[in-house]
Design an enzyme around this catalytic site. Structure first.
Site, PDB file in Angstrom:
ATOM      1  N   TYR A  72       0.847  -1.197   0.000  1.00 22.51           N
ATOM      2  CA  TYR A  72       0.000   0.000   0.000  1.00 22.51           C
ATOM      3  C   TYR A  72       0.880   1.244   0.000  1.00 22.51           C
ATOM      4  O   TYR A  72       1.281   1.745   1.032  1.00 22.51           O
ATOM      5  CB  TYR A  72      -0.924   0.008   1.211  1.00 22.51           C
ATOM      6  CG  TYR A  72      -1.890  -1.148   1.288  1.00 22.51           C
ATOM      7  CD1 TYR A  72      -2.136  -1.969   0.189  1.00 22.51           C
ATOM      8  CD2 TYR A  72      -2.570  -1.430   2.470  1.00 22.51           C
ATOM      9  CE1 TYR A  72      -3.018  -3.035   0.276  1.00 22.51           C
ATOM     10  CE2 TYR A  72      -3.461  -2.485   2.560  1.00 22.51           C
ATOM     11  CZ  TYR A  72      -3.676  -3.283   1.468  1.00 22.51           C
ATOM     12  OH  TYR A  72      -4.557  -4.337   1.565  1.00 22.51           O
ATOM     13  N   PHE A 217     -13.046  -5.650   0.757  1.00 21.39           N
ATOM     14  CA  PHE A 217     -14.131  -5.008   0.002  1.00 21.39           C
ATOM     15  C   PHE A 217     -15.478  -5.302   0.677  1.00 21.39           C
ATOM     16  O   PHE A 217     -16.455  -5.669   0.016  1.00 21.39           O
ATOM     17  CB  PHE A 217     -14.119  -5.484  -1.443  1.00 21.39           C
ATOM     18  CG  PHE A 217     -14.696  -4.489  -2.430  1.00 21.39           C
ATOM     19  CD1 PHE A 217     -14.499  -3.141  -2.277  1.00 21.39           C
ATOM     20  CD2 PHE A 217     -15.425  -4.916  -3.520  1.00 21.39           C
ATOM     21  CE1 PHE A 217     -15.026  -2.225  -3.180  1.00 21.39           C
ATOM     22  CE2 PHE A 217     -15.961  -4.026  -4.439  1.00 21.39           C
ATOM     23  CZ  PHE A 217     -15.750  -2.666  -4.257  1.00 21.39           C
ATOM     24  N   PRO A 218     -15.568  -5.124   2.000  1.00 22.61           N
ATOM     25  CA  PRO A 218     -16.767  -5.568   2.722  1.00 22.61           C
ATOM     26  C   PRO A 218     -17.999  -4.694   2.527  1.00 22.61           C
ATOM     27  O   PRO A 218     -19.114  -5.138   2.807  1.00 22.61           O
ATOM     28  CB  PRO A 218     -16.322  -5.521   4.190  1.00 22.61           C
ATOM     29  CG  PRO A 218     -15.298  -4.439   4.229  1.00 22.61           C
ATOM     30  CD  PRO A 218     -14.551  -4.567   2.926  1.00 22.61           C
ATOM     31  N   LEU A 219     -17.828  -3.455   2.042  1.00 21.45           N
ATOM     32  CA  LEU A 219     -18.956  -2.537   1.954  1.00 21.45           C
ATOM     33  C   LEU A 219     -19.727  -2.643   0.641  1.00 21.45           C
ATOM     34  O   LEU A 219     -20.775  -2.020   0.493  1.00 21.45           O
ATOM     35  CB  LEU A 219     -18.478  -1.093   2.123  1.00 21.45           C
ATOM     36  CG  LEU A 219     -17.830  -0.750   3.462  1.00 21.45           C
ATOM     37  CD1 LEU A 219     -17.399   0.705   3.480  1.00 21.45           C
ATOM     38  CD2 LEU A 219     -18.785  -1.034   4.611  1.00 21.45           C
ATOM     39  N   GLY A 222     -23.431  -3.412  -4.585  1.00 19.52           N
ATOM     40  CA  GLY A 222     -23.825  -3.621  -5.977  1.00 19.52           C
ATOM     41  C   GLY A 222     -25.268  -3.248  -6.238  1.00 19.52           C
ATOM     42  O   GLY A 222     -25.791  -2.247  -5.734  1.00 19.52           O
TER      43      GLY A 222
END
Length: 293
Positions: A72, A217-219, A222
């Site tokens: 990162y 990418f839990p949030l 879609g």
């Protein structure tokens, strides 16, 4: 309306705790540092001071599990983490990763050669200001290097006292079992969210074998955030953001689940952390469970 469990001073505590590797208690709702960099996860953030405020606010909210990676920036997030929080609180658990090399914004190349993994672990120790990394995750399995060699080098570093626990990222059940023949695997970090459950078999395996499951990418919601979706309806009824319900669903889906939503904004961090206090009813959970089937 269903009640929420709240801890006004430290709302993350409402998410409960998990014994990572069987000996490290962590808040189940953690924080991921990937967004504390520039575009393409490259270079410095647009507002370094806000990044420091985010990290300091993270621990104030009761979060003691922070996930980062050498890739990162590279190392930008680690240096910010050290600047914001070092010397670290005794209960702070820092998880990091090695196994990617970066050649530019948005470019990620798996490299699992043992000498490279060792180099990156040594650099992570230096940049983070640690004597031992609580959780070192193989960021990706390099298909050009035998799994036993990649995990074996991490096991060697573990035996030297430089790594406490070993984890994997973006793996299948078969790969967990293959890696487990060389070292004890404490965690798996795969993409998983309300709208993308392709790793459900990995989650079930992890839960059954005492392995933490860290969804990245839990949030993501879609199409489930559309105007006629159960998620949108329940969010309106609860006075909550759809992303908060996505986190609440993850926390209820499995006791092994350790979501690490990331953000570069203190306001967004506080909104995410408030999700720890949302208790879904059985009906709400099932409606969300069925939404993407």
């Amino acid at each position: 309306m269903p009640e929420s469990t709240t801890h006004p001073a430290a709302p993350a505590l409402a998410s409960g705790s998990y014994l990572l590797g069987g000996d490290l208690p962590v808040t189940r709702l953690g924080y991921g540092t990937m967004q504390l960099t520039g575009p393409g996860v490259w270079g410095d953030p647009a507002d370094p001071d806000e990044a420091l405020r985010v990290l300091r606010r993270t621990v104030e909210l009761g979060i003691n599990f922070i996930d980062t990676a050498d890739a990162y920036g590279p190392f930008t997030a680690d240096l910010l983490l050290r600047k914001a929080l070092h010397p670290y609180a005794d209960d702070l658990v820092i998880a990091t990763k090695a196994g990617f090399t970066r050649t530019g914004p948005g470019q990620w190349v798996p490299v699992g050669r043992p000498e490279y993994l060792r180099q990156q672990v040594e650099l992570s120790l230096r940049h983070l200001g640690l004597e031992r990394i609580d959780l070192l995750q193989l960021h990706r399995i390099d298909p050009k290097v035998p799994v036993a060699e990649q995990v074996g080098e991490l096991a060697a570093l573990q035996s030297e006292g430089k790594i406490r626990h070993i984890g994997l990222s973006e793996v299948t059940v078969a790969e967990i079992e293959e890696a487990g023949a060389t070292a004890t695997i404490a965690s798996v970090q795969n993409r998983f969210n309300l709208a993308d459950r392709a790793s459900e078999d990995v989650l079930d395996y992890a839960e059954a074998h005492g392995i933490a499951f860290i969804p990245w990418f839990p949030l993501a919601t879609g199409a489930l955030a559309g105007p006629d979706s159960p998620l949108t309806r329940i969010a309106a009824e609860r006075g909550a953001a759809p992303s908060q319900l996505a986190l609440a669903w993850l926390l209820r889906r499995s006791h092994a689940m350790l979501p690490i939503p990331g953000t570069s904004s203190v306001a967004h961090l506080e909104e995410n952390t408030a999700a720890a206090g949302i208790e879904l009813t059985d009906e709400e959970f099932q409606a969300l469970e069925d939404a993407a089937r």
